[in-house]
Design a protein around this motif. Structure first.
Motif, PDB file in Angstrom:
ATOM      1  N   CYS A 260       0.838  -1.194   0.000  1.00  0.00           N
ATOM      2  CA  CYS A 260       0.000   0.000   0.000  1.00  0.00           C
ATOM      3  C   CYS A 260       0.879   1.252   0.000  1.00  0.00           C
ATOM      4  O   CYS A 260       2.009   1.240   0.490  1.00  0.00           O
ATOM      5  CB  CYS A 260      -0.899  -0.017   1.233  1.00  0.00           C
TER       6      CYS A 260
ATOM      7  N   ASP B 137       0.378   3.721   1.779  1.00  0.00           N
ATOM      8  CA  ASP B 137       0.307   4.276   3.132  1.00  0.00           C
ATOM      9  C   ASP B 137       1.712   4.635   3.644  1.00  0.00           C
ATOM     10  O   ASP B 137       2.627   3.808   3.609  1.00  0.00           O
ATOM     11  CB  ASP B 137      -0.351   3.242   4.049  1.00  0.00           C
TER      12      ASP B 137
ATOM     13  N   HIS C 196      -1.855  -4.169   5.058  1.00  0.00           N
ATOM     14  CA  HIS C 196      -1.549  -3.681   6.405  1.00  0.00           C
ATOM     15  C   HIS C 196      -2.831  -3.411   7.176  1.00  0.00           C
ATOM     16  O   HIS C 196      -3.891  -3.166   6.591  1.00  0.00           O
ATOM     17  CB  HIS C 196      -0.687  -2.409   6.346  1.00  0.00           C
TER      18      HIS C 196
ATOM     19  N   CYS D 119      -6.062  -0.394   6.873  1.00  0.00           N
ATOM     20  CA  CYS D 119      -5.863   0.166   5.521  1.00  0.00           C
ATOM     21  C   CYS D 119      -7.061   1.038   5.136  1.00  0.00           C
ATOM     22  O   CYS D 119      -8.213   0.595   5.169  1.00  0.00           O
ATOM     23  CB  CYS D 119      -5.691  -0.973   4.513  1.00  0.00           C
ATOM     24  N   GLY D 120      -6.780   2.281   4.770  1.00  0.00           N
ATOM     25  CA  GLY D 120      -7.835   3.232   4.422  1.00  0.00           C
ATOM     26  C   GLY D 120      -8.604   2.832   3.183  1.00  0.00           C
ATOM     27  O   GLY D 120      -9.829   2.999   3.113  1.00  0.00           O
TER      28      GLY D 120
END
Ligand SMILES: [Zn+2]
Length: 241
Positions: free
Chosen positions: A91, A93, A144, A147-148
């Motif tokens: 990701c 992120d 992860h 996670c958004g």
């Protein structure tokens, strides 16, 4: 030990004995040093590559990073080419940077990142490039916690990420039939389905079949820093048509 004529000379004998003592002490001190980050072998096996990643993650978890391969000599050594020992699809992120999480440096990891670590056509082409042309023996798909992108898909708030959500929706749908935390399940399923998609994509499936590639799924935990491998590596998936 064989003593030649030189050892008949007391001064020379003392000098030589002292020199040998220094060598012994240096050797002893070296053996007491903590194990250093292993250098990636030039032709790592998939298992070697996963081991190096997990060893680096352990150093990161322990708060004892060695930050290997981040100096000027490494930079200079890589001008002529690269041979990354692992590819990471993770990701975007900002809390999950692979080189930090796995305690590696320049030239070690071929990283492909997007929100939700989805196997977009661009991501797949990048992964194909590093495995086929740079000889990278391992792809790690790394989701992860919290996670958004998965959270947004799970809650149906997808107006800003329509294409990403489309890629994550099968994992969300699958996770709805599971018990336990819906978000954690969707995050893990998103990784598993991505591993499955990559493993059955013909160009990669052929490399897996030949024993030159493994694809592994894992989830990074924001709180502990630990990367948890989800399942056994995909190693015998049949190629898709
Ligand atoms: Zn994320």
């Amino acid at each position: 030990m064989c003593y030649g004529p030189a050892m008949q000379n007391p001064r020379l004998r003392r000098a030589l004995t002292g020199f040998l003592a220094i060598l012994c002490i240096a050797g002893l001190l070296k053996s007491l040093e903590p194990a250093r980050a292993a250098a990636p072998p030039s032709s790592a096996s998939p298992a070697d590559a996963l081991k190096l990643l997990l060893e680096g993650n352990q150093r990161f978890v322990d708060g004892k990073p060695e930050r290997p391969n981040q100096d000027t000599s490494r930079r200079a050594a890589l001008v002529g080419g690269q041979q990354p020992f692992a590819a990471i699809l993770s990701c975007s992120d900002s809390r999950t940077a692979p080189e930090i999480v796995f305690d590696r440096g320049l030239g070690d990891l071929f990283t492909v990142r997007n929100a939700g670590n989805v196997p977009s056509p661009f991501a797949m082409e990048s992964l194909h490039y590093t495995t086929a042309h740079l000889g990278t023996p391992l792809i790690l798909v790394l989701g992860h916690t919290k996670c958004g992108a998965v959270t947004a898909t799970l809650s149906g708030q997808t107006e800003d990420i329509p294409e990403t959500a489309k890629a994550i929706e099968p994992a969300v749908a699958k996770s709805k039939a599971m018990s336990g935390d819906a978000l954690d399940n969707a995050i893990s399923e998103n990784v598993r389905l991505t591993v499955q998609k990559l493993s059955t994509w013909k160009p990669l499936a052929e490399m897996i079949k030949a024993g030159n590639l493994q694809i592994v799924g894992a989830v990074y935990h924001l709180d502990s820093g630990r990367v948890m491998v989800l399942d056994e590596p995909a190693s015998s998936a049949p190629p898709s048509k």
